[in-house]
Design a protein around this motif. Sequence first.
Motif, PDB file in Angstrom:
ATOM      1  N   GLU A  66      25.397 -51.254  -4.350  1.00 42.75           N
ATOM      2  CA  GLU A  66      24.279 -50.774  -3.569  1.00 42.75           C
ATOM      3  C   GLU A  66      24.795 -50.125  -2.289  1.00 42.75           C
ATOM      4  O   GLU A  66      25.957 -50.314  -1.914  1.00 42.75           O
ATOM      5  CB  GLU A  66      23.342 -51.938  -3.247  1.00 42.75           C
ATOM      6  CG  GLU A  66      22.705 -52.538  -4.499  1.00 42.75           C
ATOM      7  CD  GLU A  66      21.688 -53.604  -4.170  1.00 42.75           C
ATOM      8  OE1 GLU A  66      21.377 -53.761  -2.976  1.00 42.75           O
ATOM      9  OE2 GLU A  66      21.213 -54.265  -5.100  1.00 42.75           O
TER      10      GLU A  66
ATOM     11  N   ASP B  88      13.454 -53.302 -11.124  1.00 41.75           N
ATOM     12  CA  ASP B  88      13.794 -52.604  -9.876  1.00 41.75           C
ATOM     13  C   ASP B  88      13.359 -51.144  -9.890  1.00 41.75           C
ATOM     14  O   ASP B  88      13.245 -50.515  -8.836  1.00 41.75           O
ATOM     15  CB  ASP B  88      15.303 -52.657  -9.623  1.00 41.75           C
ATOM     16  CG  ASP B  88      15.808 -54.069  -9.393  1.00 41.75           C
ATOM     17  OD1 ASP B  88      15.005 -54.931  -8.982  1.00 41.75           O
ATOM     18  OD2 ASP B  88      17.015 -54.311  -9.636  1.00 41.75           O
ATOM     19  N   VAL B  89      13.173 -50.582 -11.070  1.00 41.04           N
ATOM     20  CA  VAL B  89      12.879 -49.149 -11.200  1.00 41.04           C
ATOM     21  C   VAL B  89      11.390 -49.005 -11.493  1.00 41.04           C
ATOM     22  O   VAL B  89      10.940 -49.241 -12.611  1.00 41.04           O
ATOM     23  CB  VAL B  89      13.725 -48.504 -12.313  1.00 41.04           C
ATOM     24  CG1 VAL B  89      13.511 -46.987 -12.326  1.00 41.04           C
ATOM     25  CG2 VAL B  89      15.194 -48.832 -12.133  1.00 41.04           C
TER      26      VAL B  89
ATOM     27  N   VAL C 265      15.107 -45.031  -6.930  1.00 41.96           N
ATOM     28  CA  VAL C 265      15.998 -46.129  -6.566  1.00 41.96           C
ATOM     29  C   VAL C 265      17.427 -45.597  -6.478  1.00 41.96           C
ATOM     30  O   VAL C 265      17.892 -44.903  -7.390  1.00 41.96           O
ATOM     31  CB  VAL C 265      15.934 -47.265  -7.606  1.00 41.96           C
ATOM     32  CG1 VAL C 265      16.940 -48.363  -7.264  1.00 41.96           C
ATOM     33  CG2 VAL C 265      14.524 -47.845  -7.672  1.00 41.96           C
TER      34      VAL C 265
ATOM     35  N   ARG D  83      21.420 -46.104  -6.530  1.00 40.79           N
ATOM     36  CA  ARG D  83      22.510 -46.944  -6.991  1.00 40.79           C
ATOM     37  C   ARG D  83      23.797 -46.125  -6.911  1.00 40.79           C
ATOM     38  O   ARG D  83      23.780 -44.946  -6.547  1.00 40.79           O
ATOM     39  CB  ARG D  83      22.270 -47.430  -8.418  1.00 40.79           C
ATOM     40  CG  ARG D  83      21.171 -48.469  -8.541  1.00 40.79           C
ATOM     41  CD  ARG D  83      21.553 -49.756  -7.830  1.00 40.79           C
ATOM     42  NE  ARG D  83      20.571 -50.812  -8.045  1.00 40.79           N
ATOM     43  CZ  ARG D  83      19.576 -51.068  -7.249  1.00 40.79           C
ATOM     44  NH1 ARG D  83      19.394 -50.299  -6.168  1.00 40.79           N
ATOM     45  NH2 ARG D  83      18.739 -52.061  -7.485  1.00 40.79           N
TER      46      ARG D  83
ATOM     47  N   TRP E 254      14.856 -43.127 -11.595  1.00 39.33           N
ATOM     48  CA  TRP E 254      13.408 -43.136 -11.446  1.00 39.33           C
ATOM     49  C   TRP E 254      12.756 -43.312 -12.819  1.00 39.33           C
ATOM     50  O   TRP E 254      13.347 -43.011 -13.846  1.00 39.33           O
ATOM     51  CB  TRP E 254      12.909 -41.883 -10.747  1.00 39.33           C
ATOM     52  CG  TRP E 254      12.745 -40.652 -11.602  1.00 39.33           C
ATOM     53  CD1 TRP E 254      11.623 -40.245 -12.269  1.00 39.33           C
ATOM     54  CD2 TRP E 254      13.744 -39.643 -11.873  1.00 39.33           C
ATOM     55  NE1 TRP E 254      11.855 -39.057 -12.915  1.00 39.33           N
ATOM     56  CE2 TRP E 254      13.134 -38.670 -12.690  1.00 39.33           C
ATOM     57  CE3 TRP E 254      15.074 -39.491 -11.500  1.00 39.33           C
ATOM     58  CZ2 TRP E 254      13.833 -37.552 -13.150  1.00 39.33           C
ATOM     59  CZ3 TRP E 254      15.770 -38.386 -11.946  1.00 39.33           C
ATOM     60  CH2 TRP E 254      15.150 -37.427 -12.763  1.00 39.33           C
TER      61      TRP E 254
ATOM     62  N   HIS F 240      16.857 -39.472  -3.654  1.00 41.02           N
ATOM     63  CA  HIS F 240      16.130 -40.734  -3.703  1.00 41.02           C
ATOM     64  C   HIS F 240      15.039 -40.798  -2.632  1.00 41.02           C
ATOM     65  O   HIS F 240      14.184 -41.691  -2.665  1.00 41.02           O
ATOM     66  CB  HIS F 240      17.083 -41.935  -3.567  1.00 41.02           C
ATOM     67  CG  HIS F 240      17.619 -42.153  -2.192  1.00 41.02           C
ATOM     68  ND1 HIS F 240      18.795 -41.590  -1.736  1.00 41.02           N
ATOM     69  CD2 HIS F 240      17.124 -42.884  -1.140  1.00 41.02           C
ATOM     70  CE1 HIS F 240      19.010 -41.966  -0.483  1.00 41.02           C
ATOM     71  NE2 HIS F 240      18.026 -42.742  -0.102  1.00 41.02           N
TER      72      HIS F 240
END
Length: 251
Positions: A5, A30-31, A36, A38, A48, A70
Amino acid sequence: MTASEPGLVPTAALSPRVERAWYVVARCADVGRAPVLRALWGTPIVLWRAPDGAVHAVLDRCPHRNVPLHDGKIEPEGLRCRYHGWVFGGDGACRHVPALDGASEAPARRVPRWVAREQQGFVWLWGERDGEPVGSPPSFPEVDDPRYLTVIRPLRTRGSVHAVIENALDVPHTGFLHGGWFRKDGDRKPIRCVVERFDDHVQAEYIGESRPKGFVARLLSPSGGEVRHFDRFRMPSMSEVEYAIGTENHL
């Protein structure tokens, strides 16, 4: 394990890249409704979820002015850059340039993409940029078995994937660094180790170890007994540690 991250030290210089393989980069949960961020080997990647539910992954940089994607917006046609409104599809192609009088798609406007797959609650990326995957992501043993309790916990570490995997599979250090919790230095005795090599992994089976005297071992197996222990390394970035202790627990 190679995914990280924002804020972590990139490990690109610490470990070799095996690009033609699958890597976990996020949990499916998380998505969602927002892009998002990474990273894979220090390369920023934006994930996404499209309105149809599919997860996409492209380089987190707009080819126009290098703005992070992002920070953009998810739309039916793709991911829209917040700076000049360029829209990119899941295949990396530019779908729309608002200020352009003409066709939007062009090779110079394309952004690199990674193939994404969802499996067992995780988002996997095929590590080869703009590559086509060979086979499916590996499966985690027993995750879908209702007889087992599955615990998922992220771990942040400043080290290469190989150093982390070696630590997980390194038995002798437990009696010193974790002495008293599972094993103790004074508990040493000879045991047998059988190493087998397979097409995609190597396995070490430890035979003849009595239940250690440490606190965790006593908690897991009050009745004692013998330990059935396997360690596995699966190419390129997975470690498996399997314990059957006494008659009570299989880990």
